[in-house]
Design a protein around this motif. Structure first.
Motif, PDB file in Angstrom:
ATOM      1  N   ILE A  54      -6.150  12.989  -8.440  1.00 13.38           N
ATOM      2  CA  ILE A  54      -5.562  11.708  -8.047  1.00 13.38           C
ATOM      3  C   ILE A  54      -6.474  10.627  -8.598  1.00 13.38           C
ATOM      4  N   GLN A  55      -5.927   9.776  -9.439  1.00 11.26           N
ATOM      5  CA  GLN A  55      -6.741   8.758 -10.109  1.00 11.26           C
ATOM      6  C   GLN A  55      -6.099   7.397  -9.955  1.00 11.26           C
ATOM      7  N   GLU A  56      -6.858   6.439  -9.426  1.00 16.11           N
ATOM      8  CA  GLU A  56      -6.409   5.055  -9.389  1.00 16.11           C
ATOM      9  C   GLU A  56      -6.577   4.465 -10.779  1.00 16.11           C
ATOM     10  N   CYS A 111       1.431   5.154   0.707  1.00 17.02           N
ATOM     11  CA  CYS A 111       0.906   6.279   1.477  1.00 17.02           C
ATOM     12  C   CYS A 111       1.330   7.565   0.786  1.00 17.02           C
ATOM     13  N   SER A 130      -3.171   9.545   2.536  1.00 23.08           N
ATOM     14  CA  SER A 130      -4.103   8.502   2.123  1.00 23.08           C
ATOM     15  C   SER A 130      -3.331   7.323   1.577  1.00 23.08           C
ATOM     16  N   PHE A 188      -1.470   4.562  -9.439  1.00 23.75           N
ATOM     17  CA  PHE A 188      -2.308   5.757  -9.502  1.00 23.75           C
ATOM     18  C   PHE A 188      -1.537   6.915 -10.128  1.00 23.75           C
ATOM     19  N   ARG A 238      -3.014   4.075  -1.033  1.00 22.26           N
ATOM     20  CA  ARG A 238      -3.411   3.641  -2.370  1.00 22.26           C
ATOM     21  C   ARG A 238      -2.925   2.209  -2.561  1.00 22.26           C
ATOM     22  N   HIS A 239      -3.856   1.335  -2.981  1.00 22.77           N
ATOM     23  CA  HIS A 239      -3.528  -0.075  -3.123  1.00 22.77           C
ATOM     24  C   HIS A 239      -3.208  -0.470  -4.546  1.00 22.77           C
ATOM     25  N   HIS A 240      -3.418   0.436  -5.493  1.00 23.89           N
ATOM     26  CA  HIS A 240      -3.137   0.146  -6.892  1.00 23.89           C
ATOM     27  C   HIS A 240      -2.399   1.329  -7.509  1.00 23.89           C
ATOM     28  N   ALA A 286       0.857  -1.180   0.000  1.00 26.97           N
ATOM     29  CA  ALA A 286       0.000   0.000   0.000  1.00 26.97           C
ATOM     30  C   ALA A 286       0.896   1.234   0.000  1.00 26.97           C
TER      31      ALA A 286
END
Length: 829
Positions: free
Chosen positions: A607-609, A586, A628, A634, A630-632, A584
């Motif tokens: 901010i776009q995944e 941060c 925040s 971005f 993010r798991h993928h 993940a």
């Protein structure tokens, strides 16, 4: 300031000497000059600040301020003050006529002697007149003389002013102090020598002699003798005023055989010539082309062994606009270095745009003698800096005691003008071996990359990932890359990058300037592992795109271009940040607010995944988002407005990776929900079984015919009529229980007929690697798209890939289509 301090020191020293040797200055003085001596004495007010109390000269019962004494006169006088040295000066002038009689050659004495003169600042002047065919030579005893510029003072206060004659005009040869290299000055047509002694100086000899010489056929000859390493600064006649028209002046240098001499011009100015050409001529021992002629703008000879002469030749000047010829130069004598015998070949004959400059690095000045550091071309033309131009081959050597005092800068231009042949063409940014072999540190090497305007862009791909230099994470490598965009009308500095980071690629919209800057002499070993490749890629409209792949070892710091001045107006930049599996990322912004104030337009951050295409849009004029996870993979896109002056946009991002953990709350909810669903299904099954058993226990059913009822089993085509493939008729947003007729699907054997229905499957096709598009600044358009004709900004996608569009949250379609739907099977009746 140095001269002022020197003057104050001399004054204090004089006061001490006066108090120690002459306790009573108000006494009487007597000066008697013999008949026919050609000597005159003049006591006059000096150029001092007027004191509070005036002082006068008393002679023959009169109070005067000026007292002249001619040859054959005797005068007694005294002063009305106890410190006449603060009020008066004395001049002693002797006229020597060598035209009507023999010249008094030999050592020149001070007459009258200083012992009979009052303690004042004294000037002894010898004015020698001679025919044009007679040469006169002034010989100076040790410690010889050192030429200084006009207005400069000497440490001991003793100065020598030497002038010559051209017909009736007086020409200033120069002003000299003690402790130098000038041993003799030869002149023609007379000479005027002035020796200035401060009132506290006890010197009682002139320190020079006059000799007779044959005609020298030029204005003057100055001889400079070096007994060891050292330097001398010399100037043309009348400096800083103009050198006399069409005159010739020569300097003779006596150099020990084991030393080497180099000449460098410090200040040069040329006049407007009508005839001839201003030049310098060298007579160099061993040269087959003596005299060697150089222009005043040329690099001057160096690394010369033995004695040599240098001559300055004037020209016939334009009468209307003569201009000024003047020259100040330095001769540096030092021991030859080992490098002076080594010749290096630098071959730029196959380099149409590459140039190399070797120059002195800035060092603090020292009062002690510092040997020079020269780079020599063909072992003879030496200077403190040298520029090698393209398409030539050079042989250079170095005359320098410490080569770390030099460094070199190089630059070249790479480009492609025809975009059809440039696409996917690449360049490897390497430093030529001819430059790396030189024993001088390479300071900068710059590559100017020219990209076809509005046709292509450039991508920089390092062999090892790069780190951006920030205050939070400083580059400690032996070299770094400075990357800037040089689009017409706007230069954008992306930053300084070194090895050991997370940046895999830097894409730049237009022309690029990449500068390799080194910080340690041993950078070559590290540089050999870090190559940088530049390729031309399809054009995109953002100023820059960074591809970033963090790792678990350290945090990644990224900052916006033009950090010091702020991101330019209406500029957009993006970061494509990859998140490894089971990790993940941060995303943290290092300050709460940007401080940006827009004058026109609005500044956004998107901010776009990349997997879900979910976008978050933030205004950069408001509070920045909190950290925040993010798991993928971005995107982070920043688009600037036209800010108010002084309110520029600069943003620092931090990205760090942590192992991805599963939320226990989610797990518990899933377990409880699954258990409840199983219990519910079990209860429904039990109820259904019991109801069916009750029906079996009843008597046989009595059939009643009803002619209005269709007894035919509904067939599958009636349930799923055939519709066009692109119709949405097969899509059901909601399926109600009342629409389910499973009891009608039983066949004659009691088994169920399973129809073919459409099912939802997630999309597994390729997606294009493009940054999110920023919102339109002036209107709220439903969708902001990349232009259809613009290809991807990254590497080429798969052949079956299709471009897609990023929509903003306020206009996104929430319907979920069923993909990969099968057409219903058509069954005959």
């Amino acid at each position: 300031m140095a001269g002022l301090n020197c003057g104050v020191t001399l004054t204090l020293l004089g006061v001490l000497l006066l108090g120690a040797t002459r306790p009573r200055e108000a006494g009487a003085f007597e000066i008697s000059l013999p008949h026919g001596s050609g000597t005159t004495v003049l006591i006059k007010p000096g150029p001092f600040t007027l004191p509070v109390k005036p002082c006068h000269i008393i002679t023959s019962g009169k109070y005067v301020t000026t007292l002249p004494i001619k040859s054959g006169e005797r005068k007694d006088f005294s002063f009305t003050c106890s410190s006449p040295q603060h009020h008066f000066v004395i001049e002693v002038q002797k006229d020597v006529d060598c035209m009507s009689g023999p010249c008094p050659f030999g050592e020149v004495a001070l007459q009258p002697p200083t012992s009979v003169l009052p303690t004042l600042n004294r000037t002894f002047i010898w004015d020698v007149h001679a025919h044009k065919s007679i040469g006169l030579e002034l010989q100076f005893a040790l410690p010889r003389l050192r030429q200084v510029g006009p207005g400069d003072s000497c440490p001991d206060g003793v100065t020598h002013s030497i002038s010559g004659h051209i017909d009736a005009a007086e020409v200033m040869i120069g002003t000299f102090c003690s402790n130098g290299t000038v041993s003799r000055i030869k002149m023609q047509e007379g000479v005027k020598m002035a020796l200035h002694l401060p009132w506290f100086h006890s010197r009682n000899v002139s320190g020079f002699s006059i000799a007779n010489r044959s005609s020298i056929k030029r204005l003057c000859i100055i001889e400079s003798v070096f007994e060891g390493e050292g330097s001398a600064t010399l100037m043309s006649a009348n400096y800083p005023d103009g050198f006399p028209e069409d005159e010739l002046m020569t300097w003779q240098f006596v150099i020990p055989a084991h030393l080497r001499a180099s000449v460098s011009f410090l200040h040069v100015n040329v006049s407007n010539c009508e005839k001839k050409e201003e030049r310098v001529e060298y007579y160099i021992p061993g040269s087959t082309t003596n005299p060697e002629v150089f222009k005043l703008s040329d690099k001057q000879p160096g690394n010369m062994a033995g004695n040599f002469n240098l001559s300055l030749q004037g020209c016939d000047q334009d009468a209307q606009n003569p201009g000024i010829l003047r020259l100040q130069f330095q001769v540096l004598v030092q021991r030859p270095q080992n490098e002076s015998t080594v010749t290096y070949v630098v071959d730029l004959s196959n380099e149409p745009t590459m140039s190399l400059t070797i120059e002195q690095r800035p060092l603090k000045q020292s009062r002690r003698f510092v040997p020079g550091c020269f780079v020599c071309l063909e072992s003879r033309t030496c200077s403190t800096n040298l520029t090698l131009t393209p398409r030539s081959k050079y042989k250079i050597s170095f005359l320098c005691d410490d080569l770390t005092r030099l460094w070199m800068r190089a630059e070249t231009t790479l480009g492609c003008t025809e975009h059809r042949y440039c696409h996917r063409r690449s360049f490897s940014l390497r430093v030529p071996r001819d430059i790396l072999q030189l024993p001088v540190q390479l300071r900068d090497f710059s590559w100017k990359l020219q990209v076809p305007k509005d046709r292509l862009s450039a991508a920089l791909v390092p062999a090892q990932k790069l780190q951006q230099h920030t205050q939070e994470r400083v580059c400690n490598a032996s070299f770094s890359y400075l990357v800037a965009s040089t689009s017409p009308g706007q230069d954008l500095y992306f930053g300084s990058f070194c090895s050991g980071g997370a940046i895999e690629q830097i894409q730049v919209k237009q022309n690029v300037l990449v500068t390799l800057r080194t910080y340690a002499p041993g950078f070559q070993q590290e540089f050999s592992k870090q190559g940088l490749t530049v390729s031309f890629i399809p054009y995109f409209k953002e100023e820059g795109i960074f591809t970033v792949t963090p790792d678990m070892k350290s945090k990644v710091y990224l900052r916006t271009p033009n950090w010091e001045q702020g991101l330019p107006s209406l500029t957009s930049v993006s970061w494509n940040i990859s998140v490894p599996p089971n990790q993940a990322a941060c995303l943290t912004f290092m300050k709460e607010r940007t401080g940006l104030v827009c004058q026109t337009g609005r500044a956004f951050m998107i901010i776009q995944e990349q997997r879900t295409k979910a976008e978050e849009v933030f205004s950069l004029e408001e509070v920045l988002p909190k950290p925040s996870f993010r798991h993928h993979n971005f995107w982070v896109n920043i688009s600037n407005c036209s800010p108010v002056s002084g309110k520029q946009l600069d943003l620092l991002l931090q990205v760090s990776l942590t192992p991805r953990t599963t939320d226990l709350t989610v797990v518990l909810i899933a377990v409880v929900g699954g258990g409840a669903f199983l219990l519910f299904a079990l209860g429904v099954t039990i109820c259904f079984v019991k109801k069916k058993k009750k029906k079996k226990n009843k008597g046989p059913a009595i059939g009643v015919y009803n002619g209005n009822v269709n007894t035919q089993i509904p067939m599958q085509p009636n349930m799923f009529p055939k519709v066009p493939k692109d119709s949405d008729a097969h899509v059901y947003a909601v399926i109600e229980d009342t629409m389910v007729y499973t009891h009608l699907l039983q066949d004659s054997n009691g088994s169920y007929v399973q129809p073919e229905v459409d099912t939802y499957r997630p999309f597994q096709g390729p997606t294009e690697d493009c940054p999110p598009s920023p919102p339109l600044p002036c209107s709220r358009a439903p969708t902001a798209k990349w232009p259809a004709e613009e290809p991807s900004t990254g590497f080429s996608p798969e052949p079956e890939s299709e471009p897609y569009t990023f929509s903003h949250p306020s206009n996104r379609n929430t319907d979920i289509p069923f993909l990969d739907a099968h057409e219903p099977v058509e069954t005959g009746e």
